[in-house]
Design a protein around this motif. Structure first.
Motif, PDB file in Angstrom:
ATOM      1  N   LYS A 187      42.118 -17.768  20.364  1.00  0.00           N
ATOM      2  CA  LYS A 187      42.657 -16.902  19.228  1.00  0.00           C
ATOM      3  C   LYS A 187      43.525 -17.844  18.515  1.00  0.00           C
ATOM      4  CE  LYS A 187      41.980 -12.387  20.104  1.00  0.00           C
ATOM      5  NZ  LYS A 187      40.429 -12.565  20.399  1.00  0.00           N
ATOM      6  N   LEU A 188      43.161 -19.091  18.032  1.00  0.00           N
ATOM      7  CA  LEU A 188      43.933 -20.017  17.287  1.00  0.00           C
ATOM      8  C   LEU A 188      44.864 -19.443  16.262  1.00  0.00           C
ATOM      9  CD1 LEU A 188      43.769 -23.458  17.362  1.00  0.00           C
ATOM     10  CD2 LEU A 188      43.455 -22.711  14.929  1.00  0.00           C
ATOM     11  N   TYR A 189      46.040 -19.803  16.072  1.00  0.00           N
ATOM     12  CA  TYR A 189      46.732 -19.375  14.887  1.00  0.00           C
ATOM     13  C   TYR A 189      47.610 -20.545  14.437  1.00  0.00           C
ATOM     14  CZ  TYR A 189      50.127 -16.494  12.451  1.00  0.00           C
ATOM     15  OH  TYR A 189      50.877 -16.061  11.502  1.00  0.00           O
ATOM     16  N   PRO A 190      47.699 -20.781  13.107  1.00  0.00           N
ATOM     17  CA  PRO A 190      47.261 -20.021  12.092  1.00  0.00           C
ATOM     18  C   PRO A 190      45.943 -20.461  11.724  1.00  0.00           C
ATOM     19  CG  PRO A 190      48.441 -21.959  11.268  1.00  0.00           C
ATOM     20  CD  PRO A 190      48.555 -21.839  12.727  1.00  0.00           C
ATOM     21  N   GLN A 191      45.066 -19.422  11.201  1.00  0.00           N
ATOM     22  CA  GLN A 191      43.590 -19.518  10.907  1.00  0.00           C
ATOM     23  C   GLN A 191      43.397 -20.753  10.383  1.00  0.00           C
ATOM     24  OE1 GLN A 191      40.301 -17.754  11.886  1.00  0.00           O
ATOM     25  NE2 GLN A 191      41.845 -17.401  13.674  1.00  0.00           N
ATOM     26  N   ARG A 192      44.204 -20.912   9.334  1.00  0.00           N
ATOM     27  CA  ARG A 192      43.785 -22.153   8.375  1.00  0.00           C
ATOM     28  C   ARG A 192      43.754 -23.502   9.154  1.00  0.00           C
ATOM     29  NH1 ARG A 192      48.321 -21.759   3.703  1.00  0.00           N
ATOM     30  NH2 ARG A 192      49.034 -20.100   4.785  1.00  0.00           N
ATOM     31  N   HIS A 193      44.507 -23.618  10.303  1.00  0.00           N
ATOM     32  CA  HIS A 193      44.456 -24.984  11.082  1.00  0.00           C
ATOM     33  C   HIS A 193      43.038 -24.895  12.084  1.00  0.00           C
ATOM     34  CE1 HIS A 193      48.872 -26.550  10.161  1.00  0.00           C
ATOM     35  NE2 HIS A 193      47.615 -26.520   9.226  1.00  0.00           N
ATOM     36  N   ARG A 194      42.144 -24.160  12.055  1.00  0.00           N
ATOM     37  CA  ARG A 194      40.985 -24.128  12.912  1.00  0.00           C
ATOM     38  C   ARG A 194      40.248 -25.591  12.747  1.00  0.00           C
ATOM     39  NH1 ARG A 194      39.283 -19.459  15.154  1.00  0.00           N
ATOM     40  NH2 ARG A 194      37.423 -20.464  15.831  1.00  0.00           N
ATOM     41  N   GLY A 195      40.180 -26.138  11.425  1.00  0.00           N
ATOM     42  CA  GLY A 195      39.479 -27.416  11.215  1.00  0.00           C
ATOM     43  C   GLY A 195      40.281 -28.348  11.818  1.00  0.00           C
ATOM     44  N   LEU A 196      41.607 -28.497  11.708  1.00  0.00           N
ATOM     45  CA  LEU A 196      42.487 -29.453  12.065  1.00  0.00           C
ATOM     46  C   LEU A 196      42.425 -29.461  13.664  1.00  0.00           C
ATOM     47  CD1 LEU A 196      44.796 -31.433  11.865  1.00  0.00           C
ATOM     48  CD2 LEU A 196      46.380 -29.595  11.534  1.00  0.00           C
ATOM     49  N   ALA A 197      42.334 -28.449  14.342  1.00  0.00           N
ATOM     50  CA  ALA A 197      42.128 -28.165  15.884  1.00  0.00           C
ATOM     51  C   ALA A 197      41.072 -28.894  16.312  1.00  0.00           C
ATOM     52  CB  ALA A 197      42.455 -26.850  16.173  1.00  0.00           C
ATOM     53  N   GLN A 198      39.908 -28.493  15.426  1.00  0.00           N
ATOM     54  CA  GLN A 198      38.664 -29.119  15.834  1.00  0.00           C
ATOM     55  C   GLN A 198      38.519 -30.329  15.785  1.00  0.00           C
ATOM     56  OE1 GLN A 198      36.585 -27.116  17.262  1.00  0.00           O
ATOM     57  NE2 GLN A 198      35.496 -28.689  17.959  1.00  0.00           N
TER      58      GLN A 198
END
Length: 365
Positions: A187-198
């Motif tokens: 449930k990664l938050y903030p959603q805007r950082h999904r790409g960064l986390a990946q």
């Protein structure tokens, strides 16, 4: 199963721990109390309700043991662990980060996506405002890049603003970076950082959380995760923070944990500098260069080896010959002014050049 290293936890006990971990009102203290009282999570789950009551565990926790959602959530976590690059570190198993284990309220379980070995490397946390000013974002990136090049892993909270700038700069420098979430990994938050986390996971860095995989963004969980950011790190650098900033929580926790606290000073007219100035009054080290951070950690036994020979920088050679202005350096080096200014900022952070009255001087040493 990607339980990290050679786990001695059998699957049935692992699943029982995952179920216990999901129960309502079972925080880390009750989780540890139940396992200590009954010898294992499996025994705790099958113990009579009266035994739970005698330990002061609320009825809601005890009643939820039979709940299908609890069982399903634990099964989903077991399935998650089957996939490559997904790990669970446990306080009593090999591979749990040694520095984190020292803090009073170390999380008993830590979900890791990416490279779990990174959690045992020397780390520096870089934190600050979510609504950071452009100069603060530049400073966060420059410090992160230089500390990465000095061999440190950069740890932060994957929030917007300073956190994101620090993570990205570490990746750009080819270094390792760890993001500690205030939500579950699914449930990664903030959603805007999904790409960064990946990108972090794919580049042998890591994203970690103590919360069940599907835990959503509850406000109380964000300050709680700050003790993990500081607990994993040798020190915490606060780049920009107002007096109400969560970064001050990280800094105070770091000080309580015996970690170093560093703060970047700013303008007395900028609200975002007030938190850093307060930390400096409280005893944080005022830093203007990466060298000051590295010097303060000299005695630490796990410090990364110092770079054997710092590569000679073309601008340094020119400055050793004679002090020059930025424009003069651009002319004599044949580089664009923007490129020269970026290089000078990094050299200044590394303590290799200094600016006096508009002219740049090479520092000896």
């Amino acid at each position: 199963m990607s339980l990290h290293h050679s786990s001695t936890c059998p699957p049935a006990e692992l699943e029982a721990r995952l179920r216990l971990h999901r129960l309502p009102e079972v925080g880390l203290r009750r989780f540890m109390t139940l396992i200590e009282a009954f010898g294992s999570a499996s025994s705790a789950l099958s113990a009579p309700a009266a035994a739970w009551r005698s330990l002061g565990v609320p009825a809601a926790s005890c009643d939820a043991r039979r709940c299908p959602e609890i069982r399903d959530g634990a099964s989903a976590a077991m399935a998650w662990l089957e996939r490559s690059g997904q790990h669970l570190l446990m306080w009593d198993q090999p591979g749990y980060p040694a520095l984190l284990a020292e803090i009073d309220d170390a999380p008993p379980l830590l979900f890791v996506a990416g490279n779990p070995d990174l959690l045992d490397t020397p780390q520096l946390a870089i934190v600050g405002s979510r609504r950071a000013s452009p100069p603060a974002l530049d400073n966060a990136a420059a410090f992160s890049r230089c500390l990465s090049q000095a061999g440190f892993t950069i740890t932060s909270g994957l929030a917007l603003g300073i956190d994101g700038a620090a993570h990205r700069a570490a990746l750009d420098a080819g270094g390792g970076t760890i993001g500690v979430l205030g939500t579950g990994l699914e449930k990664l938050y903030p959603q805007r950082h999904r790409g960064l986390a990946q990108a972090m996971i794919e580049c042998s860095s890591a994203v970690v959380s103590e919360f069940p995989l599907d835990a959503g963004p509850l406000p109380a969980n964000f300050p709680r995760r700050n003790r993990i950011i500081s607990g994993l790190s040798l020190g915490v650098l606060v780049v920009e923070a107002s007096l109400a900033s969560g970064s001050l929580i990280s800094a105070r926790l770091a000080a309580e944990q015996g970690r170093e606290v560093y703060a970047l000073p700013g303008s007395i007219h900028h609200p975002g500098a007030k938190g850093c100035h307060q930390l400096i009054r409280d005893g944080a080290l005022l830093v203007e260069s990466v060298e000051q951070i590295i010097d303060s950690l000299r005695g630490w036994q796990n410090l990364p080896p110092a770079p054997v020979e710092r590569s000679a920088h073309p601008l340094l050679a020119l400055l050793h010959a004679a002090p020059q202005t930025s424009e003069g350096l651009a002319r004599s080096s044949g580089q664009g002014l923007a490129q020269v200014l970026a290089s000078l900022t990094e050299l200044e952070l590394e303590g290799r050049v200094t600016n006096e009255a508009g002219r740049w001087f090479a520092r000896s040493g």
